[in-house]
Design a protein around this motif. Structure first.
Motif, PDB file in Angstrom:
ATOM      1  N   PHE A 134       1.142  -0.911  -0.099  1.00 49.07           N
ATOM      2  CA  PHE A 134       0.092  -0.263  -0.065  1.00 49.07           C
ATOM      3  C   PHE A 134       0.989   1.698   0.117  1.00 49.07           C
ATOM      4  CE2 PHE A 134      -3.827  -2.256   1.467  1.00 49.07           C
ATOM      5  CZ  PHE A 134      -4.814  -1.790   0.711  1.00 49.07           C
ATOM      6  N   LEU A 135       1.582   0.916   0.762  1.00 52.09           N
ATOM      7  CA  LEU A 135       2.589   2.404   0.893  1.00 52.09           C
ATOM      8  C   LEU A 135       3.891   2.539  -0.167  1.00 52.09           C
ATOM      9  CD1 LEU A 135       4.056   1.897   4.715  1.00 52.09           C
ATOM     10  CD2 LEU A 135       2.342   3.499   3.600  1.00 52.09           C
ATOM     11  N   VAL A 136       4.141   1.902  -0.396  1.00 60.83           N
ATOM     12  CA  VAL A 136       4.656   1.573  -2.458  1.00 60.83           C
ATOM     13  C   VAL A 136       3.852   2.150  -3.504  1.00 60.83           C
ATOM     14  CG1 VAL A 136       5.402  -0.116  -4.151  1.00 60.83           C
ATOM     15  CG2 VAL A 136       6.474  -0.509  -1.996  1.00 60.83           C
ATOM     16  N   THR A 137       2.224   2.130  -3.764  1.00 60.22           N
ATOM     17  CA  THR A 137       1.970   2.202  -4.525  1.00 60.22           C
ATOM     18  C   THR A 137       1.846   3.757  -4.201  1.00 60.22           C
ATOM     19  OG1 THR A 137       0.389   0.003  -4.268  1.00 60.22           O
ATOM     20  CG2 THR A 137      -0.775   1.714  -4.880  1.00 60.22           C
ATOM     21  N   GLY A 138       1.114   4.338  -3.114  1.00 58.54           N
ATOM     22  CA  GLY A 138       1.082   5.426  -3.148  1.00 58.54           C
ATOM     23  C   GLY A 138       2.504   6.888  -3.258  1.00 58.54           C
ATOM     24  N   ILE A 139       3.235   5.823  -3.532  1.00 58.81           N
ATOM     25  CA  ILE A 139       4.223   6.226  -3.945  1.00 58.81           C
ATOM     26  C   ILE A 139       4.670   6.653  -4.750  1.00 58.81           C
ATOM     27  CG2 ILE A 139       6.554   6.224  -4.029  1.00 58.81           C
ATOM     28  CD1 ILE A 139       6.709   4.948  -1.567  1.00 58.81           C
ATOM     29  N   ILE A 140       4.300   5.405  -5.863  1.00 60.92           N
ATOM     30  CA  ILE A 140       3.655   5.511  -7.255  1.00 60.92           C
ATOM     31  C   ILE A 140       2.775   6.529  -8.277  1.00 60.92           C
ATOM     32  CG2 ILE A 140       3.331   4.032  -9.274  1.00 60.92           C
ATOM     33  CD1 ILE A 140       4.534   1.690  -7.621  1.00 60.92           C
ATOM     34  N   ASP A 141       1.609   6.561  -7.383  1.00 62.06           N
ATOM     35  CA  ASP A 141       0.685   7.383  -7.257  1.00 62.06           C
ATOM     36  C   ASP A 141       1.002   8.857  -7.489  1.00 62.06           C
ATOM     37  OD1 ASP A 141      -1.322   8.436  -8.359  1.00 62.06           O
ATOM     38  OD2 ASP A 141      -2.752   7.935  -5.821  1.00 62.06           O
TER      39      ASP A 141
ATOM     40  N   ILE B 276      12.801  -2.556  -4.257  1.00 63.34           N
ATOM     41  CA  ILE B 276      13.546  -3.038  -3.354  1.00 63.34           C
ATOM     42  C   ILE B 276      12.082  -3.263  -2.722  1.00 63.34           C
ATOM     43  CG2 ILE B 276      15.050  -3.668  -1.866  1.00 63.34           C
ATOM     44  CD1 ILE B 276      17.050  -2.135  -3.347  1.00 63.34           C
ATOM     45  N   ALA B 277      12.013  -2.338  -1.715  1.00 69.00           N
ATOM     46  CA  ALA B 277      10.155  -2.609  -0.950  1.00 69.00           C
ATOM     47  C   ALA B 277       9.022  -3.066  -2.020  1.00 69.00           C
ATOM     48  CB  ALA B 277      10.415  -1.606   0.046  1.00 69.00           C
TER      49      ALA B 277
ATOM     50  N   MET C 158      13.209  10.221   1.398  1.00 65.67           N
ATOM     51  CA  MET C 158      13.605   9.133   2.547  1.00 65.67           C
ATOM     52  C   MET C 158      12.887   8.238   3.186  1.00 65.67           C
ATOM     53  SD  MET C 158      16.767   8.248   4.627  1.00 65.67           S
ATOM     54  CE  MET C 158      16.324   9.280   6.030  1.00 65.67           C
ATOM     55  N   LEU C 159      11.497  10.078   4.388  1.00 62.12           N
ATOM     56  CA  LEU C 159      10.182   9.860   4.928  1.00 62.12           C
ATOM     57  C   LEU C 159       9.373   8.869   4.281  1.00 62.12           C
ATOM     58  CD1 LEU C 159      10.749  12.644   6.766  1.00 62.12           C
ATOM     59  CD2 LEU C 159      11.810  10.165   7.166  1.00 62.12           C
ATOM     60  N   LEU C 160       9.281   8.540   3.145  1.00 62.49           N
ATOM     61  CA  LEU C 160       8.291   7.600   1.830  1.00 62.49           C
ATOM     62  C   LEU C 160       8.767   6.815   1.528  1.00 62.49           C
ATOM     63  CD1 LEU C 160       7.459  10.624  -0.803  1.00 62.49           C
ATOM     64  CD2 LEU C 160       5.898   9.631   0.987  1.00 62.49           C
ATOM     65  N   TRP C 161       9.685   6.328   1.767  1.00 60.63           N
ATOM     66  CA  TRP C 161      10.152   4.994   1.024  1.00 60.63           C
ATOM     67  C   TRP C 161      11.057   4.169   2.161  1.00 60.63           C
ATOM     68  CZ3 TRP C 161      15.435   3.318   1.883  1.00 60.63           C
ATOM     69  CH2 TRP C 161      16.089   4.527   1.904  1.00 60.63           C
ATOM     70  N   LEU C 162      11.466   4.761   2.920  1.00 62.48           N
ATOM     71  CA  LEU C 162      11.925   4.760   4.768  1.00 62.48           C
ATOM     72  C   LEU C 162      11.170   3.323   4.964  1.00 62.48           C
ATOM     73  CD1 LEU C 162      14.740   3.373   5.603  1.00 62.48           C
ATOM     74  CD2 LEU C 162      14.070   5.341   7.286  1.00 62.48           C
ATOM     75  N   PRO C 163       9.677   3.435   5.306  1.00 62.84           N
ATOM     76  CA  PRO C 163       8.631   3.268   5.875  1.00 62.84           C
ATOM     77  C   PRO C 163       8.333   1.890   5.052  1.00 62.84           C
ATOM     78  CG  PRO C 163       8.299   5.170   5.921  1.00 62.84           C
ATOM     79  CD  PRO C 163       9.146   5.653   5.587  1.00 62.84           C
ATOM     80  N   PRO C 164       8.255   1.177   4.564  1.00 60.69           N
ATOM     81  CA  PRO C 164       8.076   0.551   2.878  1.00 60.69           C
ATOM     82  C   PRO C 164       9.144  -0.541   3.318  1.00 60.69           C
ATOM     83  CG  PRO C 164       8.472   2.141   1.587  1.00 60.69           C
ATOM     84  CD  PRO C 164       8.178   2.733   3.120  1.00 60.69           C
TER      85      PRO C 164
END
Length: 767
Positions: A338-345, A368-369, A445-451
């Protein structure tokens, strides 16, 4: 634990006055709340894994057996760690995802309230407090799902989710009340000692049905699943937090919590097996026909929830261990996706998987995540998803009844979930990068680090399964089962379970390469939309609205006369039926006083007044006649030695007449608002109601009188309240609060009337 639960609510209240501070860069500081709670609950892992159970209780409504009781055992600890741990990462993610949003502080307030509500739900040891927190999760999720309130679709999705889960909340309340009555307590831990009494009760089936209603609506089981895909219109942090790790798992928690109390029966296990199996296969198939990343994740979430219900329905210690581990597995990989999808969106402004390709070149950490989460969802070693899949197959193979059918259904589901995980976690990042995404920037980083943290945790738990044992093993213990010397490990040798895993990975991978998401697949699924539970519910809702409109036109048509008539007719039917069943009509008339000439004269005056009220054509004459009737009643009170009632009646009646005259002065002289048919109907209703009251009074006179209460007031009026007038003492002292509220209601009504009299509308507003 009470402070831990209330902390989120306190923070939400703080944002009301300090919200502006959390709209900018300091927004990330809000993550301190879930982080501190995660550290707090982590401190109990060793104690709980050693068999310890922490309990706290605070008095709330002790007279009804309702207390704020909290229990921290293996089951509640697992959910508390997920709620706070994933909550911390979502809070961090949100600070960047919604950066600059004008209502960021409001979003954090809703999120904190939801977190606190979920903690209260999973920690509650009292069914009534559990219900309160259950409803708070529905309300806070309503605000979160409808956060983009300018969008009609978001508002509709929020209302749908609230309606479905709210219906489940009412079902939970009904089940809790009946269960508490049968078990003799509302404390969940005490009900464990009454499980056999509850199972033997004639109310067992209704209790279980009500509990299923609550769990199935909250955890999106077929046919109540349709609210969850619609709620994907919410911001991605909401989808991550509510629909992968917390809210949708509340129904699963409810089933697991009440399994030791209501489970281990044919009805409980069979129902969960069937509903879970239907849900997991149905939703997994639907995931094939979606091209929106959130849509794919939504249906795969529903399918995963079906697997959990299916495992709980098996009821064995192996199945319960598989369910506990799969809760962790699903929370880790689904929150990541879900977090990855949010970043893509956020970065590409699209979630259409048919156009997303090659994004690894511009957002490698996200890729990678996504890849790690995808292989965990597929159950490929060395991920923790592989351990969960192995346990699921192992427990299903051990089923005595129809094992081939159940293993076939779970195998199909796992294959389709592997496909969905690959499409969501791998497909957007492989292949050639389209030109339209060439300028896509790498997220902060605060976007990709949690996933990334969640995805790596899934790998770490797989390589070192001993790390997850202290979290999942106590869950089985909390559900009344013992695992003995069971240990989690990646390699179990060559056996049937391993071959099933290999078949799942092989067939699912082939399916991923053969079947590509497309608009054609979406359209083919839409052809059967009219048969879906959502469409059928919509049709039912339309008919419900028609019936409601008809009911409103008949009973809620704006005429006070009709309202009063409806209420009186209902009372006539209810009281008349009751009197017909119970009335004995054995009143001894010789015990009544003789009717005097004065009383006959007063009654004659009353009848004359009634005649004038009904048949006069002058409002003033009708009001005067009503006044005469009121004064006649005052005289009857005097005859029967009740001068205080006579004075009260006289004062009220006089004031009423004056008010009527003042009001009528402003009205037209006379309007005929009813025909003879209406008057005859009203007359019949009035005579019937008067007859019922008369019979009721005669029955009261014939019944023995218990004067315990009246003696108490008579004996204590002067002693306790220093008043010789018992009636006044009752009104002012013994029932002082009630009298005060009545006065307050009258005062509010008077203010409202005064405001209406002083209201001056513009000519355009008067229409």
């Amino acid at each position: 634990m009470l402070i831990a639960v209330l902390l989120g609510f306190v923070f939400s209240l703080l944002l009301v006055v300090a919200g502006k501070f959390f709209r900018g860069k300091p927004a990330i500081l809000s993550a301190i709340i879930p982080l501190s709670l995660f550290v707090y609950f982590s401190g109990f892992i060793n104690e709980v894994s050693g068999g310890g159970v922490i309990r706290q209780s605070f008095k709330w409504v002790p007279s009804f057996g309702v207390n704020l009781g909290f229990t921290l055992d293996g089951l509640s600890l697992l959910f508390s760690l997920m709620i706070t741990g994933i909550g911390f990462l979502v809070f961090v993610y949100t600070s960047t995802y919604l950066k600059g949003h004008e209502y960021l502080d409001r979003f954090y307030g809703y999120l904190s309230m939801f977190m606190a509500s979920m903690l209260g739900l999973v920690l509650s040891d009292n069914m009534i407090s559990l219900f309160v927190f259950w409803e708070l999760t529905s309300i806070s999720s309503f605000f979160l799902i409808g956060f983009n309130n300018k969008s009609e679709a978001s508002r509709k999705s929020a209302i749908t989710a609230l309606a479905v889960t709210g219906l489940g909340g009412m079902s939970l309340l009904a089940g809790a009340l009946i269960l508490g009555s049968v078990g003799g307590t509302y404390t969940i831990s005490e009900l464990l000692n009454s499980n056999q009494v509850i199972a033997d009760s004639p109310y067992y089936i209704p209790i279980v049905i009500f509990m299923f209603g609550a769990a199935f609506t909250k955890s999106a089981q077929f046919p109540f699943h349709f609210w969850l895909p619609g709620s994907m219109l919410a911001p991605t942090p909401v989808s991550t937090y509510l629909h992968s790790a917390t809210m949708v798992k509340a129904g699963i928690y409810l089933l697991m919590r009440f399994t030791p109390i209501l489970g281990n029966t044919e009805f409980w296990n069979s129902t969960l097996l069937i509903v879970g199996a239907i849900t997991m296969v149905y939703a997994a198939i639907h995931a094939l026909f979606r091209k929106d990343l959130k849509g794919i994740l939504a249906y795969s979430t529903i399918s995963a929830l079906g697997i959990l219900v299916f495992l709980i329905g098996q009821g064995t210690e192996k199945a319960l261990l598989a369910a506990a581990l799969f809760i962790v597995v699903h929370a880790l990989y689904k929150a990541t996706l879900f977090l990855v999808t949010g970043i893509i969106d956020l970065q590409t402004q699209t979630r259409d998987v048919t156009v997303l390709r090659g994004l690894r070149k511009v957002m490698l950490p996200v890729a990678i995540a996504g890849f790690l989460a995808a292989i965990s969802s597929a159950g490929i070693p060395p991920t923790v998803g592989f351990l969960g899949k192995e346990l699921t197959y192992e427990s299903t193979l051990a089923l005595i009844s129809m094992p081939v059918l159940w293993i076939a259904l779970i195998l199909i589901t796992k294959i389709l979930l592997l496909y969905a995980g690959f499409v969501a976690g791998i497909s957007p990042f492989v292949g050639k990068l389209p030109e339209q995404f060439a300028n896509t920037k790498k997220p902060g980083m605060l976007l990709w680090l949690p996933p990334m943290i969640l995805a790596v945790t899934g790998i770490g738990f797989g390589i070192f399964p001993a790390l997850v044992e202290p979290i999942v093993f106590p869950v089985v213990t909390a559900m009344g089962e013992s695992l003995g010397n069971e240990h989690l490990k990646l390699w179990h040798g060559f056996n049937t379970v391993l071959w099933l895993s290999i078949a799942t990975i092989a067939i699912g991978t082939v399916l991923y390469f053969i079947l590509k998401p497309s608009q054609k697949l979406v359209e083919s699924a839409e052809r059967f939309e009219f048969l879906s539970p959502k469409a059928l519910t919509t049709v039912g809702w339309a008919y419900f609205n028609k019936v409601s409109s008809l009911w409103t036109r008949i009973f809620q048509n704006g005429y006070l006369r009709n309202y009063v008539s409806t209420i009186v007719v209902f009372l006539i039917g209810l009281a008349g039926y009751s009197l017909y069943q119970t009335a004995k009509f054995d009143l001894d008339l010789s015990t009544l006083n003789e009717i005097t000439l004065y009383e006959m004269a007063v009654v004659a005056m009353m009848f004359s007044s009634i005649f004038f009220v009904v048949f006069t054509k002058s409002r003033l004459t009708a009001v005067a006649s009503m006044g005469v009737m009121g004064l006649s009643i005052c005289l009857l009170f005097v005859f029967y030695s009740a001068p205080d009632l006579a004075m009260t009646q006289f004062s009220i009646d006089t004031l009423t007449v004056i008010l009527f005259v003042l009001v009528l002065y402003r009205l037209p002289r006379y309007l005929k608002l009813s025909d003879y048919r209406t008057r005859i109907k009203d007359g019949i209703i009035s005579l019937a109601f008067g007859s019922i009251i008369t019979v009721l009074i005669l029955e009261v006179l014939a019944s023995p009188v218990d004067k315990t209460i009246s003696k108490y007031y008579a004996e204590n009026a002067y002693v306790l309240a220093k008043g010789k007038n018992v009636v006044n003492v009752i009104l002012v002292d013994f029932r002082g609060s009630d009298t005060f509220m009545e006065i307050s209601v009258l005062a509010i009504a008077a203010i409202g009337v005064y405001a209406l009299l002083k209201l001056h509308l513009k000519e355009t507003d008067q229409h």
